[in-house]
Design a protein around this motif. Structure first.
Motif, PDB file in Angstrom:
ATOM      1  N   GLN A  64      -8.252 -16.257   4.093  1.00 19.54           N
ATOM      2  CA  GLN A  64      -8.279 -15.223   5.127  1.00 19.54           C
ATOM      3  C   GLN A  64      -9.165 -14.056   4.715  1.00 19.54           C
ATOM      4  OE1 GLN A  64      -4.028 -14.674   5.081  1.00 19.54           O
ATOM      5  NE2 GLN A  64      -3.731 -15.724   7.049  1.00 19.54           N
ATOM      6  N   MET A  65      -9.073 -13.660   3.453  1.00 20.93           N
ATOM      7  CA  MET A  65      -9.843 -12.531   2.950  1.00 20.93           C
ATOM      8  C   MET A  65     -11.338 -12.780   3.049  1.00 20.93           C
ATOM      9  SD  MET A  65      -9.519 -10.644  -0.786  1.00 20.93           S
ATOM     10  CE  MET A  65     -10.300 -11.965  -1.722  1.00 20.93           C
ATOM     11  N   MET A  66     -11.759 -14.003   2.751  1.00 24.21           N
ATOM     12  CA  MET A  66     -13.186 -14.298   2.748  1.00 24.21           C
ATOM     13  C   MET A  66     -13.716 -14.733   4.108  1.00 24.21           C
ATOM     14  SD  MET A  66     -13.730 -13.286  -0.144  1.00 24.21           S
ATOM     15  CE  MET A  66     -15.468 -13.371   0.277  1.00 24.21           C
ATOM     16  N   PRO A  70     -13.114  -7.436   7.995  1.00 23.62           N
ATOM     17  CA  PRO A  70     -11.950  -6.542   8.076  1.00 23.62           C
ATOM     18  C   PRO A  70     -10.803  -6.981   7.166  1.00 23.62           C
ATOM     19  CG  PRO A  70     -12.815  -6.952  10.272  1.00 23.62           C
ATOM     20  CD  PRO A  70     -13.546  -7.873   9.336  1.00 23.62           C
ATOM     21  N   GLN A  71     -10.557  -8.310   7.076  1.00 24.78           N
ATOM     22  CA  GLN A  71      -9.518  -8.801   6.179  1.00 24.78           C
ATOM     23  C   GLN A  71      -9.862  -8.485   4.729  1.00 24.78           C
ATOM     24  OE1 GLN A  71      -6.656 -10.551   5.876  1.00 24.78           O
ATOM     25  NE2 GLN A  71      -6.138 -11.208   7.944  1.00 24.78           N
ATOM     26  N   LEU A  72     -11.131  -8.677   4.378  1.00 25.93           N
ATOM     27  CA  LEU A  72     -11.571  -8.402   3.016  1.00 25.93           C
ATOM     28  C   LEU A  72     -11.339  -6.945   2.654  1.00 25.93           C
ATOM     29  CD1 LEU A  72     -13.082  -9.188   0.389  1.00 25.93           C
ATOM     30  CD2 LEU A  72     -15.213  -8.697   1.589  1.00 25.93           C
ATOM     31  N   LEU A  73     -11.786  -6.065   3.512  1.00 27.47           N
ATOM     32  CA  LEU A  73     -11.652  -4.634   3.247  1.00 27.47           C
ATOM     33  C   LEU A  73     -10.192  -4.207   3.213  1.00 27.47           C
ATOM     34  CD1 LEU A  73     -14.559  -3.276   5.486  1.00 27.47           C
ATOM     35  CD2 LEU A  73     -14.556  -3.611   3.006  1.00 27.47           C
ATOM     36  N   ASN A  74      -9.390  -4.751   4.129  1.00 23.05           N
ATOM     37  CA  ASN A  74      -7.976  -4.380   4.172  1.00 23.05           C
ATOM     38  C   ASN A  74      -7.229  -4.854   2.942  1.00 23.05           C
ATOM     39  OD1 ASN A  74      -5.016  -5.412   5.070  1.00 23.05           O
ATOM     40  ND2 ASN A  74      -5.515  -3.497   6.093  1.00 23.05           N
ATOM     41  N   GLN A  75      -7.416  -6.125   2.578  1.00 22.70           N
ATOM     42  CA  GLN A  75      -6.697  -6.645   1.420  1.00 22.70           C
ATOM     43  C   GLN A  75      -7.111  -5.935   0.136  1.00 22.70           C
ATOM     44  OE1 GLN A  75      -6.071 -10.805   0.769  1.00 22.70           O
ATOM     45  NE2 GLN A  75      -6.265 -11.342   2.933  1.00 22.70           N
ATOM     46  N   MET A  76      -8.415  -5.715  -0.029  1.00 30.49           N
ATOM     47  CA  MET A  76      -8.881  -5.085  -1.255  1.00 30.49           C
ATOM     48  C   MET A  76      -8.434  -3.634  -1.354  1.00 30.49           C
ATOM     49  SD  MET A  76     -10.276  -7.513  -2.887  1.00 30.49           S
ATOM     50  CE  MET A  76     -11.007  -6.584  -4.240  1.00 30.49           C
ATOM     51  N   SER A  77      -8.551  -2.903  -0.262  1.00 27.25           N
ATOM     52  CA  SER A  77      -8.163  -1.490  -0.302  1.00 27.25           C
ATOM     53  C   SER A  77      -6.663  -1.334  -0.500  1.00 27.25           C
ATOM     54  CB  SER A  77      -8.609  -0.781   0.979  1.00 27.25           C
ATOM     55  OG  SER A  77      -7.978  -1.334   2.121  1.00 27.25           O
TER      56      SER A  77
END
Length: 252
Positions: A64-66, A70-77
């Protein structure tokens, strides 16, 4: 705990191969998930506190993150913020816990469906990173074998994000008794890359014979280490008892 001043780690193979390995690994994980019987999902794994269902939730979370910026930024932040609040040196445990938690409500059928729908998008997402960014060091150091080290974004995208589902596929098979069905063409290439990195990390003479479809022979040292290829990867990842050169950690 300090971060050694070393060049950030880079992948040792071409992007075309990285894309093929990612595509194939996601397909193999999909095939394994469809082979799970209802009782398999609650089987405990070697990952502390995780059963097969939790492991699959984390694996889906990475896809999902990759698959979405938006998923990438949300999960990482979110995970970085939680790590800073806890004063933790790295955020990976917070990231994986977040993924497990967010996917906990999915049924097995929903999880498998989401995996099959998003895996191709995750491959494309990993491949879209521009060259100037791929060569840069990630802002956060990573913890490997008790030491902090730097990775390039390319190493994360091309190597780690394929090794991670590969290793969890092995975790699920170990927990359920299912056959991982390794092949020389796919698993053997991942094993070879892990061996080359392991050898570079310890820098000592060695002789290694790995058995099974993913195995081979490396090195020219006097004392040969002989074991199953998939077991070798599990041990150098920190799963199982290790001695001698096998205590050298390789990230998965």
């Amino acid at each position: 705990m300090t971060t050694p001043v070393l060049a950030p780690r880079r992948p040792c193979f071409e992007r075309d191969l990285a894309k093929r390995l990612a595509t194939d690994e996601y397909a193999r994980c999909s095939e394994l998930l469809t082979r799970l019987d209802p009782h398999h999902w609650s089987a405990p794994t070697v990952n502390t506190g995780w059963d097969v269902r939790d492991t699959a939730g984390h694996m889906l979370g990475m896809v999902q993150m990759m698959s979405s910026l938006p998923q990438l930024l949300n999960q990482m932040s979110t995970s970085t913020r939680q790590a800073k609040k806890a004063k933790a040196p790295v955020s990976i445990d917070f990231l994986t816990a977040l993924q497990v938690r967010r996917n906990a409500g999915l049924t097995p059928a929903e999880l498998i469906g989401a995996w099959q729908r998003l895996a191709p998008k995750a491959v494309r997402g990993r491949g879209r990173m521009p060259g100037f960014l791929r060569g840069r060091a990630m802002p956060e150091a990573q913890l490997v074998g008790g030491q902090l080290e730097r990775w390039t974004f390319a190493y994360l995208m091309d190597v780690i994000l394929t090794r991670d589902p590969f290793m969890h596929r092995l975790d699920i098979c170990a927990a359920t008794g299912l056959d991982p069905r390794p092949t020389a063409e796919h698993d053997g290439r991942i094993v070879d890359d892990a061996v080359q990195e392991w050898a570079g990390r310890h820098g000592q003479p060695y002789s290694l014979e790995l058995t099974g479809p993913a195995g081979g022979v490396w090195g020219a040292g006097t004392d040969r280490i002989t074991m199953d290829a998939l077991d070798f990867c599990r041990i150098i990842s920190g799963r199982g008892e290790a001695a001698g050169l096998l205590t050298t950690s390789v990230p998965f």
